[in-house]
Design a protein around this motif. Structure first.
Motif, PDB file in Angstrom:
ATOM      1  N   GLN A   1       0.818  -1.221   0.000  1.00 45.98           N
ATOM      2  CA  GLN A   1       0.000   0.000   0.000  1.00 45.98           C
ATOM      3  C   GLN A   1       0.854   1.274   0.000  1.00 45.98           C
ATOM      4  O   GLN A   1       1.798   1.396   0.781  1.00 45.98           O
ATOM      5  CB  GLN A   1      -0.921   0.020   1.216  1.00 45.98           C
ATOM      6  CG  GLN A   1      -1.808   1.244   1.225  1.00 45.98           C
ATOM      7  CD  GLN A   1      -2.689   1.303   2.471  1.00 45.98           C
ATOM      8  OE1 GLN A   1      -2.895   0.311   3.148  1.00 45.98           O
ATOM      9  NE2 GLN A   1      -3.210   2.475   2.761  1.00 45.98           N
ATOM     10  N   GLY A   2       0.547   2.178  -0.901  1.00 45.94           N
ATOM     11  CA  GLY A   2       1.255   3.462  -0.958  1.00 45.94           C
ATOM     12  C   GLY A   2       2.508   3.427  -1.810  1.00 45.94           C
ATOM     13  O   GLY A   2       3.119   4.466  -2.067  1.00 45.94           O
ATOM     14  N   LEU A   3       2.890   2.241  -2.281  1.00 45.05           N
ATOM     15  CA  LEU A   3       4.118   2.143  -3.092  1.00 45.05           C
ATOM     16  C   LEU A   3       3.835   2.625  -4.515  1.00 45.05           C
ATOM     17  O   LEU A   3       2.937   2.119  -5.185  1.00 45.05           O
ATOM     18  CB  LEU A   3       4.603   0.691  -3.126  1.00 45.05           C
ATOM     19  CG  LEU A   3       5.765   0.403  -4.077  1.00 45.05           C
ATOM     20  CD1 LEU A   3       7.035   1.112  -3.630  1.00 45.05           C
ATOM     21  CD2 LEU A   3       6.018  -1.092  -4.203  1.00 45.05           C
ATOM     22  N   SER A   4       4.585   3.620  -4.965  1.00 49.03           N
ATOM     23  CA  SER A   4       4.390   4.047  -6.353  1.00 49.03           C
ATOM     24  C   SER A   4       5.578   3.626  -7.199  1.00 49.03           C
ATOM     25  O   SER A   4       6.721   3.599  -6.738  1.00 49.03           O
ATOM     26  CB  SER A   4       4.117   5.541  -6.456  1.00 49.03           C
ATOM     27  OG  SER A   4       4.994   6.245  -5.651  1.00 49.03           O
ATOM     28  N   LEU A   5       5.277   3.265  -8.420  1.00 49.34           N
ATOM     29  CA  LEU A   5       6.289   2.763  -9.357  1.00 49.34           C
ATOM     30  C   LEU A   5       6.321   3.685 -10.559  1.00 49.34           C
ATOM     31  O   LEU A   5       5.279   4.087 -11.066  1.00 49.34           O
ATOM     32  CB  LEU A   5       5.924   1.340  -9.798  1.00 49.34           C
ATOM     33  CG  LEU A   5       5.829   0.303  -8.675  1.00 49.34           C
ATOM     34  CD1 LEU A   5       5.303  -1.021  -9.224  1.00 49.34           C
ATOM     35  CD2 LEU A   5       7.180   0.099  -8.006  1.00 49.34           C
ATOM     36  N   ARG A   6       7.509   4.002 -11.030  1.00 48.59           N
ATOM     37  CA  ARG A   6       7.638   4.938 -12.140  1.00 48.59           C
ATOM     38  C   ARG A   6       7.832   4.211 -13.457  1.00 48.59           C
ATOM     39  O   ARG A   6       8.606   3.251 -13.534  1.00 48.59           O
ATOM     40  CB  ARG A   6       8.829   5.877 -11.904  1.00 48.59           C
ATOM     41  CG  ARG A   6       8.616   6.713 -10.670  1.00 48.59           C
ATOM     42  CD  ARG A   6       9.168   8.109 -10.692  1.00 48.59           C
ATOM     43  NE  ARG A   6       9.314   8.769 -11.961  1.00 48.59           N
ATOM     44  CZ  ARG A   6       8.469   9.641 -12.461  1.00 48.59           C
ATOM     45  NH1 ARG A   6       7.350   9.891 -11.831  1.00 48.59           N
ATOM     46  NH2 ARG A   6       8.715  10.242 -13.592  1.00 48.59           N
ATOM     47  N   GLU A   7       7.129   4.664 -14.478  1.00 48.94           N
ATOM     48  CA  GLU A   7       7.335   4.194 -15.849  1.00 48.94           C
ATOM     49  C   GLU A   7       7.371   2.666 -15.964  1.00 48.94           C
ATOM     50  O   GLU A   7       8.272   2.117 -16.583  1.00 48.94           O
ATOM     51  CB  GLU A   7       8.623   4.791 -16.421  1.00 48.94           C
ATOM     52  CG  GLU A   7       8.484   6.250 -16.837  1.00 48.94           C
ATOM     53  CD  GLU A   7       7.529   6.471 -18.018  1.00 48.94           C
ATOM     54  OE1 GLU A   7       7.592   5.697 -18.986  1.00 48.94           O
ATOM     55  OE2 GLU A   7       6.711   7.402 -17.944  1.00 48.94           O
ATOM     56  N   VAL A   8       6.405   2.012 -15.336  1.00 43.66           N
ATOM     57  CA  VAL A   8       6.319   0.555 -15.452  1.00 43.66           C
ATOM     58  C   VAL A   8       5.452   0.205 -16.658  1.00 43.66           C
ATOM     59  O   VAL A   8       4.727   1.056 -17.185  1.00 43.66           O
ATOM     60  CB  VAL A   8       5.716  -0.063 -14.175  1.00 43.66           C
ATOM     61  CG1 VAL A   8       6.664   0.125 -13.006  1.00 43.66           C
ATOM     62  CG2 VAL A   8       4.348   0.534 -13.871  1.00 43.66           C
ATOM     63  N   SER A   9       5.549  -1.035 -17.073  1.00 44.87           N
ATOM     64  CA  SER A   9       4.713  -1.477 -18.190  1.00 44.87           C
ATOM     65  C   SER A   9       3.609  -2.371 -17.628  1.00 44.87           C
ATOM     66  O   SER A   9       3.891  -3.384 -16.991  1.00 44.87           O
ATOM     67  CB  SER A   9       5.602  -2.231 -19.181  1.00 44.87           C
ATOM     68  OG  SER A   9       4.806  -2.871 -20.114  1.00 44.87           O
ATOM     69  N   LEU A  10       2.368  -1.968 -17.854  1.00 39.10           N
ATOM     70  CA  LEU A  10       1.230  -2.685 -17.271  1.00 39.10           C
ATOM     71  C   LEU A  10       0.321  -3.176 -18.395  1.00 39.10           C
ATOM     72  O   LEU A  10      -0.048  -2.404 -19.275  1.00 39.10           O
ATOM     73  CB  LEU A  10       0.469  -1.724 -16.341  1.00 39.10           C
ATOM     74  CG  LEU A  10      -0.671  -2.302 -15.527  1.00 39.10           C
ATOM     75  CD1 LEU A  10      -0.150  -3.310 -14.495  1.00 39.10           C
ATOM     76  CD2 LEU A  10      -1.415  -1.179 -14.793  1.00 39.10           C
TER      77      LEU A  10
END
Ligand SMILES: Cc1cc2nc3c(=O)[nH]c(=O)nc-3n(C[C@H](O)[C@H](O)[C@H](O)COP(=O)(O)OP(=O)(O)OC[C@H]3O[C@@H](n4cnc5c(N)ncnc54)[C@H](O)[C@@H]3O)c2cc1C
Length: 418
Positions: free
Chosen positions: A210-219
Motif C-alpha cells: 500500500q502506498g508504493l508508487s512505481l515509475r514508468e512501469v509497463s502494465l
C-alpha cells in the motif's frame, strides 16, 4: 420568451456550444443547474485544467479509445490546434507539459473557466445558473424545456451538454440520457472508465505494498488466453483496495469491459523494469554476485526497483535480504528477476462510476451526425460532450472531445434555428 438556441449544461461542451451559437448571432440561453459554470473543468488536470493536447490529430484520436474515430469529421471543422488558438485568442496563454498535455500558463483552471464566461458575456448570451432542467418536450416546430421550478422555456434548437455520470457532485448526474431516449436514441451501457481497480490478492488485502508508487512501469491487461489486450507504460501506485495511477487509469476500461463480459477476475501483468531485457539483466546480476560474493543479495539488487518492492519479492521467494551473494542460489535470483519482469496479479473490479474520471458508454454515436452533432431522429436536437458514447484517456482528450463536439453542436444548432 423563445430562444434560437438553448444549451443545457455549463461544462466545457455547453460553454463552447453557447459561445459558438452566440457567435452565429443566435439568441442563446445557457441553463446550468449548479451555482457555478465549469465545475468539473475546474478540477480537471489536478485543478490546473488540462484544456487540450498538442499531439497530432491522429495521435489524439488514438488516445480516445472510446469511439475516437467519430471525431475525424468534427476535427475537420475544429480541432485541438483550434482549441489552442481559441484560448490564446482570448488571452489565455497555454503551455505544453509531458505527453503533449496543454495547461494554462497561470496553472489555474479559473483562468480557463473565466475566459469562457467572459467570452459568453461579451457575445451577449444569456446564462442562468441554479436552474436545473427537469424534462424536455419535443414538438414539430419547437421544443419546450421544463425547469424544476415549473417554468417553461421554448427554443428552436436544443443542445444537450449535461455530461455523463462520473463524479456526480460536480453536477453530472446523467439527467440527459432520458431526454435522448425520449427522442428515440439508444444509450449504450454506461460503465466507469479512467478508474482505479480493485483486487482481492493477498498482498493488496494485507496492505503489503500500500502506498508504493512505481515509475514508468509497463502494465498489461490479459485476455482469457493470457495475451495482452492493451499495455501502457506509465506510473502506477498500489492502494489499500487495489491499484491506481496513470497506467492503471488507461488500462481500466479494458479491464472493466472484460468484467462486463462475465469474467470474475482479469489478470494483469506488470513489468517493473520494462527497459531492461530479462536475460541480460539476469547475467549482469550474476556477474555482480560473482564479483561481490560478500555483499548482501539485497545490496546487489538495490537500485533496480524501489526497496519496498524488493523486500517484498525477496520475502515471497524466501530469501533473507542480508544473505551473502555467494550463498544465494542463482535459480532463486533468476526467479526474483523473472517476477519483477512478469509480476502477475488479478483484478476483480473497479471503483464505481461515481468515482471514475470519465463515463464509458452514452448516446450512441451512430445516431448523431458527425458533421453537425445533430440527432438523426429529431430536428433541432444536438448532443455534445461526455453524454456521447465517446471517452478518452485523461490527458486533455475528454475535454478536447467536449470542446470540439460543443463547437459543432452550437454552430449548427444556431444555423438550423436561424
Ligand atoms: C477529477 C477529474 C479530472 C479530470 N481530468 C481530466 C483530464 O485531465 N483530461 C481530460 O480530458 N478529462 C478530464 N476529466 C474529464 C472531463 O472533465 C470531462 O470529460 C468533461 O468535463 C466533460 O464535459 P461536459 O461538458 O460534457 O460535461 P460536464 O463537465 O460534466 O458538465 C455538465 C454540466 O451540465 C450540468 N447539468 C447536468 N444536468 C443538468 C440539468 N438537469 N440541468 C441543468 N444543468 C445540468 C452540470 O451541472 C454540469 O455543469 C476529468 C474529470 C474529473 C472528474
Amino acid at each position: 420568451m423563445t430562444y434560437d438556441v438553448v444549451v443545457i449544461g455549463g461544462g466545457p461542451s455547453g460553454l463552447m456550444a453557447s459561445i459558438a451559437a452566440a457567435e452565429k448571432g443566435a439568441a442563446t440561453l445557457l441553463l446550468e443547474k449548479g451555482r457555478k459554470l465549469g465545475t468539473k473543468l475546474a478540477i480537471s488536470g489536478g485543478g490546473r485544467c488540462n484544456v487540450t493536447n498538442r499531439l497530432p490529430e491522429d495521435e489524439v484520436i488514438k488516445h480516445i479509445p472510446g469511439n475516437g474515430k467519430f471525431l475525424y469529421s468534427p476535427f475537420s471543422v475544429f480541432n485541438n490546434y483550434d482549441i489552442i488558438n481559441f484560448f490564446e485568442g482570448m488571452g489565455v496563454g497555454l503551455k505544453e507539459e509531458d505527453h503533449g498535455r496543454m495547461f494554462p500558463v497561470s496553472n489555474s483552471a479559473k483562468t480557463v473557466v473565466n475566459a469562457l464566461i467572459s467570452k459568453l458575456d461579451k457575445l451577449g448570451a444569456e446564462v442562468r445558473m441554479n436552474t436545473p432542467v427537469k424534462a424536455v418536450h419535443y414538438d414539430e416546430n419547437e421544443h419546450t424545456i421544463m425547469l424544476e421550478s415549473g417554468e417553461k422555456i421554448v427554443t428552436k434548437s436544443l443542445v444537450v451538454a449535461v455530461g455523463g455520470k462520473a463524479v456526480p457532485h460536480t453536477g453530472s448526474t446523467g439527467d440527459g440520457y432520458a431526454w435522448a431516449t425520449k427522442a428515440g436514441h439508444t444509450v449504450t451501457e454506461l460503465y466507469p472508465t479512467e478508474v482505479a481497480l480493485t483486487s482481492s490478492e493477498t498482498f493488496i488485502q494485507n496492505k503489503s505494498l500500500q502506498g508504493l508508487s512505481l515509475r514508468e512501469v509497463s502494465l498489461s491487461v490479459l485476455n482469457t488466453k493470457n495475451k495482452p489486450i492493451i499495455t501502457h507504460q506509465m506510473d502506477m501506485i498500489f492502494t489499500h483496495f487495489g491499484i491506481s495511477g496513470p497506467a492503471v487509469l488507461r488500462c481500466s476500461q479494458f479491464v472493466v469491459k472484460e468484467l462486463m463480459k462475465g469474467r470474475q477476475e482479469v489478470p494483469m501483468l506488470l513489468d517493473v523494469i520494462p527497459d531492461r531485457q530479462e536475460e541480460q539483466l539476469t547475467q549482469t546480476i550474476f556477474k555482480s554476485m560473482k564479483e561481490n560474493p560478500k555483499k548482501s543479495i539485497k545490496n546487489i539488487l538495490k537500485g533496480l526497483v524501489p526497496e519496498r518492492l524488493l523486500d517484498y519479492m525477496l520475502v515471497t521467494h524466501n530469501v533473507d535480504a542480508e544473505q551473502k551473494a555467494a550463498t544465494v542460489s542463482k535459480e532463486v535470483v533468476r526467479n526474483v528477476i523473472h517476477e519483477l519482469k512478469t509480476f502477475r496479479f488479478t483484478i476483480n473490479g473497479s471503483l464505481p462510476l461515481k468515482k471514475a474520471f470519465v463515463t464509458g458508454g452514452g448516446v450512441s454515436i451512430k445516431e448523431v451526425m458527425p458533421k453537425t452533432m445533430r440527432s438523426k431522429y429529431m430536428h433541432g436536437l444536438y448532443f455534445c460532450g461526455e453524454i456521447l458514447d465517446i471517452h478518452g484517456y485523461t490527458g486533455g482528450y475528454n475535454i478536447t472531445s467536449a470542446l470540439v463536439t460543443g463547437r459543432l453542436a452550437g454552430m449548427n444548432a444556431a444555423e438550423e434555428s436561424l
